[in-house]
Design a protein around this motif. Structure first.
Motif, PDB file in Angstrom:
ATOM      1  N   GLU A  20      -1.497   6.427  11.843  1.00 31.49           N
ATOM      2  CA  GLU A  20      -1.033   6.975  10.574  1.00 31.49           C
ATOM      3  C   GLU A  20      -1.574   6.119   9.427  1.00 31.49           C
ATOM      4  O   GLU A  20      -1.212   4.947   9.270  1.00 31.49           O
ATOM      5  CB  GLU A  20       0.492   7.005  10.541  1.00 31.49           C
ATOM      6  CG  GLU A  20       1.051   7.765   9.384  1.00 31.49           C
ATOM      7  CD  GLU A  20       2.567   7.829   9.441  1.00 31.49           C
ATOM      8  OE1 GLU A  20       3.157   7.936   8.364  1.00 31.49           O
ATOM      9  OE2 GLU A  20       3.138   7.779  10.539  1.00 31.49           O
ATOM     10  N   MET A  21      -2.448   6.717   8.626  1.00 36.17           N
ATOM     11  CA  MET A  21      -3.161   5.940   7.609  1.00 36.17           C
ATOM     12  C   MET A  21      -2.242   5.359   6.539  1.00 36.17           C
ATOM     13  O   MET A  21      -2.534   4.308   5.988  1.00 36.17           O
ATOM     14  CB  MET A  21      -4.247   6.802   6.971  1.00 36.17           C
ATOM     15  CG  MET A  21      -5.397   7.067   7.915  1.00 36.17           C
ATOM     16  SD  MET A  21      -6.787   7.877   7.149  1.00 36.17           S
ATOM     17  CE  MET A  21      -6.104   9.461   6.744  1.00 36.17           C
ATOM     18  N   SER A  22      -1.129   5.994   6.257  1.00 37.27           N
ATOM     19  CA  SER A  22      -0.230   5.476   5.228  1.00 37.27           C
ATOM     20  C   SER A  22       0.447   4.179   5.657  1.00 37.27           C
ATOM     21  O   SER A  22       0.993   3.470   4.824  1.00 37.27           O
ATOM     22  CB  SER A  22       0.822   6.527   4.867  1.00 37.27           C
ATOM     23  OG  SER A  22       1.610   6.842   5.995  1.00 37.27           O
ATOM     24  N   ARG A  23       0.369   3.847   6.927  1.00 34.66           N
ATOM     25  CA  ARG A  23       0.980   2.609   7.425  1.00 34.66           C
ATOM     26  C   ARG A  23      -0.045   1.526   7.705  1.00 34.66           C
ATOM     27  O   ARG A  23       0.292   0.482   8.263  1.00 34.66           O
ATOM     28  CB  ARG A  23       1.761   2.919   8.704  1.00 34.66           C
ATOM     29  CG  ARG A  23       2.900   3.907   8.449  1.00 34.66           C
ATOM     30  CD  ARG A  23       3.668   4.239   9.685  1.00 34.66           C
ATOM     31  NE  ARG A  23       4.254   3.025  10.245  1.00 34.66           N
ATOM     32  CZ  ARG A  23       4.531   2.879  11.532  1.00 34.66           C
ATOM     33  NH1 ARG A  23       4.307   3.866  12.367  1.00 34.66           N
ATOM     34  NH2 ARG A  23       5.058   1.766  11.982  1.00 34.66           N
ATOM     35  N   LEU A  24      -1.299   1.740   7.317  1.00 32.91           N
ATOM     36  CA  LEU A  24      -2.361   0.811   7.681  1.00 32.91           C
ATOM     37  C   LEU A  24      -2.849  -0.044   6.521  1.00 32.91           C
ATOM     38  O   LEU A  24      -3.946  -0.584   6.573  1.00 32.91           O
ATOM     39  CB  LEU A  24      -3.547   1.583   8.275  1.00 32.91           C
ATOM     40  CG  LEU A  24      -3.284   2.298   9.590  1.00 32.91           C
ATOM     41  CD1 LEU A  24      -4.500   3.084  10.020  1.00 32.91           C
ATOM     42  CD2 LEU A  24      -2.872   1.310  10.661  1.00 32.91           C
TER      43      LEU A  24
ATOM     44  N   PRO B 220     -14.489  12.003  -1.320  1.00 29.75           N
ATOM     45  CA  PRO B 220     -13.335  11.137  -1.072  1.00 29.75           C
ATOM     46  C   PRO B 220     -13.257  10.561   0.342  1.00 29.75           C
ATOM     47  O   PRO B 220     -12.404   9.741   0.615  1.00 29.75           O
ATOM     48  CB  PRO B 220     -12.134  12.047  -1.335  1.00 29.75           C
ATOM     49  CG  PRO B 220     -12.631  13.061  -2.272  1.00 29.75           C
ATOM     50  CD  PRO B 220     -14.054  13.294  -1.855  1.00 29.75           C
ATOM     51  N   LEU B 221     -14.148  10.945   1.239  1.00 26.67           N
ATOM     52  CA  LEU B 221     -14.133  10.318   2.561  1.00 26.67           C
ATOM     53  C   LEU B 221     -14.432   8.831   2.476  1.00 26.67           C
ATOM     54  O   LEU B 221     -14.184   8.086   3.413  1.00 26.67           O
ATOM     55  CB  LEU B 221     -15.155  10.976   3.485  1.00 26.67           C
ATOM     56  CG  LEU B 221     -14.644  12.149   4.284  1.00 26.67           C
ATOM     57  CD1 LEU B 221     -15.724  12.649   5.209  1.00 26.67           C
ATOM     58  CD2 LEU B 221     -13.423  11.790   5.061  1.00 26.67           C
ATOM     59  N   LEU B 222     -14.977   8.411   1.346  1.00 26.87           N
ATOM     60  CA  LEU B 222     -15.227   7.000   1.154  1.00 26.87           C
ATOM     61  C   LEU B 222     -13.929   6.197   1.161  1.00 26.87           C
ATOM     62  O   LEU B 222     -13.912   5.039   1.536  1.00 26.87           O
ATOM     63  CB  LEU B 222     -15.976   6.789  -0.174  1.00 26.87           C
ATOM     64  CG  LEU B 222     -16.423   5.393  -0.508  1.00 26.87           C
ATOM     65  CD1 LEU B 222     -17.368   4.884   0.563  1.00 26.87           C
ATOM     66  CD2 LEU B 222     -17.086   5.351  -1.841  1.00 26.87           C
ATOM     67  N   LEU B 223     -12.831   6.841   0.786  1.00 31.74           N
ATOM     68  CA  LEU B 223     -11.534   6.175   0.826  1.00 31.74           C
ATOM     69  C   LEU B 223     -11.106   5.992   2.269  1.00 31.74           C
ATOM     70  O   LEU B 223     -11.071   6.933   3.044  1.00 31.74           O
ATOM     71  CB  LEU B 223     -10.491   6.994   0.064  1.00 31.74           C
ATOM     72  CG  LEU B 223     -10.809   7.243  -1.414  1.00 31.74           C
ATOM     73  CD1 LEU B 223      -9.783   8.206  -1.985  1.00 31.74           C
ATOM     74  CD2 LEU B 223     -10.845   5.961  -2.170  1.00 31.74           C
ATOM     75  N   ILE B 224     -10.789   4.786   2.649  1.00 30.75           N
ATOM     76  CA  ILE B 224     -10.460   4.500   4.035  1.00 30.75           C
ATOM     77  C   ILE B 224      -9.027   4.880   4.355  1.00 30.75           C
ATOM     78  O   ILE B 224      -8.727   5.337   5.443  1.00 30.75           O
ATOM     79  CB  ILE B 224     -10.735   3.015   4.336  1.00 30.75           C
ATOM     80  CG1 ILE B 224     -12.236   2.762   4.226  1.00 30.75           C
ATOM     81  CG2 ILE B 224     -10.213   2.627   5.700  1.00 30.75           C
ATOM     82  CD1 ILE B 224     -12.619   1.341   4.344  1.00 30.75           C
ATOM     83  N   SER B 225      -8.138   4.724   3.426  1.00 31.47           N
ATOM     84  CA  SER B 225      -6.749   5.093   3.709  1.00 31.47           C
ATOM     85  C   SER B 225      -6.143   5.755   2.484  1.00 31.47           C
ATOM     86  O   SER B 225      -6.588   5.569   1.362  1.00 31.47           O
ATOM     87  CB  SER B 225      -5.930   3.862   4.091  1.00 31.47           C
ATOM     88  OG  SER B 225      -5.841   2.983   3.001  1.00 31.47           O
ATOM     89  N   LYS B 226      -5.106   6.522   2.748  1.00 30.39           N
ATOM     90  CA  LYS B 226      -4.377   7.180   1.672  1.00 30.39           C
ATOM     91  C   LYS B 226      -3.261   6.252   1.203  1.00 30.39           C
ATOM     92  O   LYS B 226      -2.762   5.438   1.980  1.00 30.39           O
ATOM     93  CB  LYS B 226      -3.776   8.492   2.175  1.00 30.39           C
ATOM     94  CG  LYS B 226      -4.825   9.511   2.560  1.00 30.39           C
ATOM     95  CD  LYS B 226      -4.153  10.768   3.054  1.00 30.39           C
ATOM     96  CE  LYS B 226      -5.199  11.772   3.494  1.00 30.39           C
ATOM     97  NZ  LYS B 226      -4.598  12.978   4.012  1.00 30.39           N
ATOM     98  N   PRO B 227      -2.836   6.384  -0.044  1.00 32.58           N
ATOM     99  CA  PRO B 227      -1.728   5.544  -0.501  1.00 32.58           C
ATOM    100  C   PRO B 227      -0.431   5.914   0.207  1.00 32.58           C
ATOM    101  O   PRO B 227      -0.274   7.048   0.658  1.00 32.58           O
ATOM    102  CB  PRO B 227      -1.647   5.834  -2.000  1.00 32.58           C
ATOM    103  CG  PRO B 227      -2.352   7.122  -2.191  1.00 32.58           C
ATOM    104  CD  PRO B 227      -3.349   7.259  -1.083  1.00 32.58           C
ATOM    105  N   PRO B 228       0.492   4.965   0.333  1.00 32.69           N
ATOM    106  CA  PRO B 228       1.775   5.274   0.987  1.00 32.69           C
ATOM    107  C   PRO B 228       2.504   6.392   0.257  1.00 32.69           C
ATOM    108  O   PRO B 228       2.436   6.514  -0.952  1.00 32.69           O
ATOM    109  CB  PRO B 228       2.556   3.963   0.891  1.00 32.69           C
ATOM    110  CG  PRO B 228       1.557   2.917   0.560  1.00 32.69           C
ATOM    111  CD  PRO B 228       0.407   3.581  -0.096  1.00 32.69           C
TER     112      PRO B 228
END
Length: 171
Positions: free
Chosen positions: A90-94, A162-170
């Motif tokens: 889960e990217m929001s937890r990384l 936007p795939l350049l963004l590695i993770s989404k913000p929480p």
């Protein structure tokens, strides 16, 4: 070419909606396969018209097959390393992984830049060849030029960057 353009557009749309790291990478593969199909479609149109732009598009499509295998395997290896270390996809937890895993973060960022098609990395070169083929087809002023221009517009949509963004913000 139409099937490839639709695949690229929907692949990136579904990728942007994901919060699971491996699913995001999988939908990104759908988008990249769409780019390859657009290049192959342009190559077939070029072969039917005996045009040199078809060979450029074919070269871009074949190079993108090779490049996609390289950068996507790097990204999946990085995702597996993150999963092993954190126990979650889960990217929001990384957030904050760069402190705990600097090598993985650096290599994953390199793969993310390549998959985004940004210069000077390999994803840019192969996509640029596909675009050159499409632009030359559009400049040829034959009926296939309109199809090529529509495919180039769809592939160039800003939603792919936007795939350049590695993770989404929480959340």
């Amino acid at each position: 070419m139409g099937l490839g353009a639709v695949s690229a557009l929907f692949g990136i749309a579904f990728a942007l909606a994901q919060n699971d790291l491996k699913r995001l990478l999988a939908y990104s593969s759908v988008e990249n396969i769409g780019i390859i199909l657009v290049g192959l479609g342009a190559a077939m149109l070029g072969a039917a018209n005996s045009a040199s732009w078809g060979r450029i598009a074919l070269a871009g499509a074949l190079l993108h097959v090779w490049n996609h295998g390289a950068f996507k395997s790097l990204l999946f290896f990085g995702a597996g390393s993150v999963l092993q270390a954190t126990g979650t996809r889960e990217m929001s937890r990384l957030g904050g992984l760069w402190r705990a895993m600097p090598w993985t973060t650096g290599l994953f960022a390199l793969g993310a830049i390549a998959v985004s098609g940004l210069p000077p990395l390999n994803g840019f070169v192969s996509e640029w060849l596909v675009y050159l083929g499409l632009f030359d087809a559009a400049a040829s002023r034959n009926p296939s030029g309109l199809i090529a221009m529509l495919a180039a517009i769809i592939l160039g949509c800003p939603g792919r960057w936007p795939l350049l963004l590695i993770s989404k913000p929480p959340q």
